[in-house]
Design a protein around this motif. Sequence first.
Motif, mmCIF file in Angstrom:
data_model
loop_
_atom_site.group_PDB
_atom_site.id
_atom_site.type_symbol
_atom_site.label_atom_id
_atom_site.label_comp_id
_atom_site.label_asym_id
_atom_site.label_seq_id
_atom_site.Cartn_x
_atom_site.Cartn_y
_atom_site.Cartn_z
ATOM 1 N N GLY A 198 -11.082 -7.749 9.570
ATOM 2 C CA GLY A 198 -9.691 -7.856 9.991
ATOM 3 C C GLY A 198 -8.821 -6.813 9.328
ATOM 4 O O GLY A 198 -9.293 -5.966 8.575
ATOM 5 N N SER A 199 -7.550 -6.882 9.621
ATOM 6 C CA SER A 199 -6.566 -5.957 9.047
ATOM 7 C C SER A 199 -5.873 -6.613 7.869
ATOM 8 O O SER A 199 -5.487 -7.779 7.943
ATOM 9 C CB SER A 199 -5.521 -5.582 10.104
ATOM 10 O OG SER A 199 -6.124 -4.892 11.154
ATOM 11 N N TYR A 200 -5.707 -5.857 6.804
ATOM 12 C CA TYR A 200 -5.073 -6.322 5.583
ATOM 13 C C TYR A 200 -3.963 -5.357 5.195
ATOM 14 O O TYR A 200 -3.970 -4.193 5.563
ATOM 15 C CB TYR A 200 -6.088 -6.389 4.435
ATOM 16 C CG TYR A 200 -7.175 -7.402 4.633
ATOM 17 C CD1 TYR A 200 -8.319 -7.093 5.364
ATOM 18 C CD2 TYR A 200 -7.072 -8.667 4.105
ATOM 19 C CE1 TYR A 200 -9.319 -8.021 5.552
ATOM 20 C CE2 TYR A 200 -8.068 -9.607 4.285
ATOM 21 C CZ TYR A 200 -9.198 -9.278 5.015
ATOM 22 O OH TYR A 200 -10.182 -10.206 5.202
ATOM 23 N N SER A 201 -3.027 -5.860 4.420
ATOM 24 C CA SER A 201 -2.019 -5.008 3.794
ATOM 25 C C SER A 201 -1.964 -5.401 2.322
ATOM 26 O O SER A 201 -2.484 -6.437 1.939
ATOM 27 C CB SER A 201 -0.656 -5.161 4.457
ATOM 28 O OG SER A 201 -0.190 -6.484 4.332
ATOM 29 N N PHE A 202 -1.365 -4.549 1.524
ATOM 30 C CA PHE A 202 -1.227 -4.895 0.116
ATOM 31 C C PHE A 202 0.085 -4.350 -0.422
ATOM 32 O O PHE A 202 0.670 -3.440 0.147
ATOM 33 C CB PHE A 202 -2.419 -4.391 -0.712
ATOM 34 C CG PHE A 202 -2.621 -2.914 -0.683
ATOM 35 C CD1 PHE A 202 -2.003 -2.100 -1.602
ATOM 36 C CD2 PHE A 202 -3.420 -2.334 0.277
ATOM 37 C CE1 PHE A 202 -2.184 -0.732 -1.586
ATOM 38 C CE2 PHE A 202 -3.621 -0.965 0.299
ATOM 39 C CZ PHE A 202 -2.990 -0.170 -0.621
ATOM 40 N N THR A 203 0.520 -4.987 -1.495
ATOM 41 C CA THR A 203 1.711 -4.527 -2.204
ATOM 42 C C THR A 203 1.303 -4.242 -3.649
ATOM 43 O O THR A 203 0.348 -4.827 -4.160
ATOM 44 C CB THR A 203 2.835 -5.578 -2.189
ATOM 45 O OG1 THR A 203 2.375 -6.784 -2.798
ATOM 46 C CG2 THR A 203 3.307 -5.867 -0.772
ATOM 47 N N VAL A 204 2.025 -3.335 -4.264
ATOM 48 C CA VAL A 204 1.780 -3.023 -5.675
ATOM 49 C C VAL A 204 3.100 -3.150 -6.417
ATOM 50 O O VAL A 204 4.155 -2.813 -5.895
ATOM 51 C CB VAL A 204 1.189 -1.619 -5.860
ATOM 52 C CG1 VAL A 204 -0.204 -1.532 -5.291
ATOM 53 C CG2 VAL A 204 2.059 -0.548 -5.226
ATOM 54 N N SER A 205 3.046 -3.672 -7.635
ATOM 55 C CA SER A 205 4.241 -3.795 -8.449
ATOM 56 C C SER A 205 3.847 -3.696 -9.923
ATOM 57 O O SER A 205 2.697 -3.916 -10.281
ATOM 58 C CB SER A 205 4.973 -5.107 -8.176
ATOM 59 O OG SER A 205 4.129 -6.217 -8.451
ATOM 60 N N HIS A 206 4.828 -3.345 -10.728
ATOM 61 C CA HIS A 206 4.585 -3.204 -12.161
ATOM 62 C C HIS A 206 5.792 -3.768 -12.903
ATOM 63 O O HIS A 206 6.929 -3.467 -12.547
ATOM 64 C CB HIS A 206 4.355 -1.732 -12.512
ATOM 65 C CG HIS A 206 3.783 -1.521 -13.872
ATOM 66 N ND1 HIS A 206 4.537 -1.517 -15.010
ATOM 67 C CD2 HIS A 206 2.505 -1.329 -14.274
ATOM 68 C CE1 HIS A 206 3.773 -1.308 -16.060
ATOM 69 N NE2 HIS A 206 2.533 -1.197 -15.630
ATOM 70 N N THR A 207 5.547 -4.569 -13.916
ATOM 71 C CA THR A 207 6.622 -5.178 -14.692
ATOM 72 C C THR A 207 7.561 -4.114 -15.242
ATOM 73 O O THR A 207 7.125 -3.100 -15.771
ATOM 74 C CB THR A 207 6.038 -5.997 -15.848
ATOM 75 O OG1 THR A 207 5.124 -6.962 -15.316
ATOM 76 C CG2 THR A 207 7.121 -6.692 -16.644
ATOM 77 N N GLY A 208 8.846 -4.353 -15.086
ATOM 78 C CA GLY A 208 9.840 -3.420 -15.598
ATOM 79 C C GLY A 208 10.304 -2.397 -14.595
ATOM 80 O O GLY A 208 11.190 -1.606 -14.884
ATOM 81 N N TYR A 209 9.718 -2.396 -13.396
ATOM 82 C CA TYR A 209 10.106 -1.439 -12.360
ATOM 83 C C TYR A 209 10.690 -2.172 -11.179
ATOM 84 O O TYR A 209 10.194 -3.217 -10.776
ATOM 85 C CB TYR A 209 8.911 -0.600 -11.913
ATOM 86 C CG TYR A 209 8.413 0.303 -13.009
ATOM 87 C CD1 TYR A 209 8.960 1.557 -13.178
ATOM 88 C CD2 TYR A 209 7.427 -0.122 -13.889
ATOM 89 C CE1 TYR A 209 8.522 2.382 -14.196
ATOM 90 C CE2 TYR A 209 6.991 0.694 -14.903
ATOM 91 C CZ TYR A 209 7.538 1.941 -15.057
ATOM 92 O OH TYR A 209 7.111 2.757 -16.068
ATOM 93 N N LYS A 210 11.761 -1.624 -10.637
ATOM 94 C CA LYS A 210 12.404 -2.238 -9.466
ATOM 95 C C LYS A 210 12.270 -1.339 -8.282
ATOM 96 O O LYS A 210 12.188 -0.156 -8.367
ATOM 97 C CB LYS A 210 13.882 -2.477 -9.739
ATOM 98 C CG LYS A 210 14.123 -3.507 -10.797
ATOM 99 C CD LYS A 210 15.604 -3.712 -10.973
ATOM 100 C CE LYS A 210 15.873 -4.751 -12.042
ATOM 101 N NZ LYS A 210 17.276 -4.996 -12.212
#
Length: 86
Positions: A74-86
């Motif tokens: 199937g199709s997937y998406s992802f998000t990335v984040s890092h503490t302290g960054y907006k």
Amino acid sequence: MKRSALFIVLLFACLVVYGQPAANDTSGFTLTVINERAEPANGVIVELWKDSRLLKTAITDAKGSAGFTRLSDGSYSFTVSHTGYK
């Protein structure tokens, strides 16, 4: 400014992600997140989504790598984040 640059890099990480099957498992992948200096980003939270549902979460290691296994077709998406960054 530096934080904004890293956030932008992380936000658009899907453009610079290197994907490959995880060892001995063809139903997954490994990705690498890099920072604005093209260095591996350690401790980045990567969320894997399918059909607007959060399926799995991983945190990148010192090499900037995170992996997901046991995925159905199937199709997937992802998000990335890092503490302290907006």
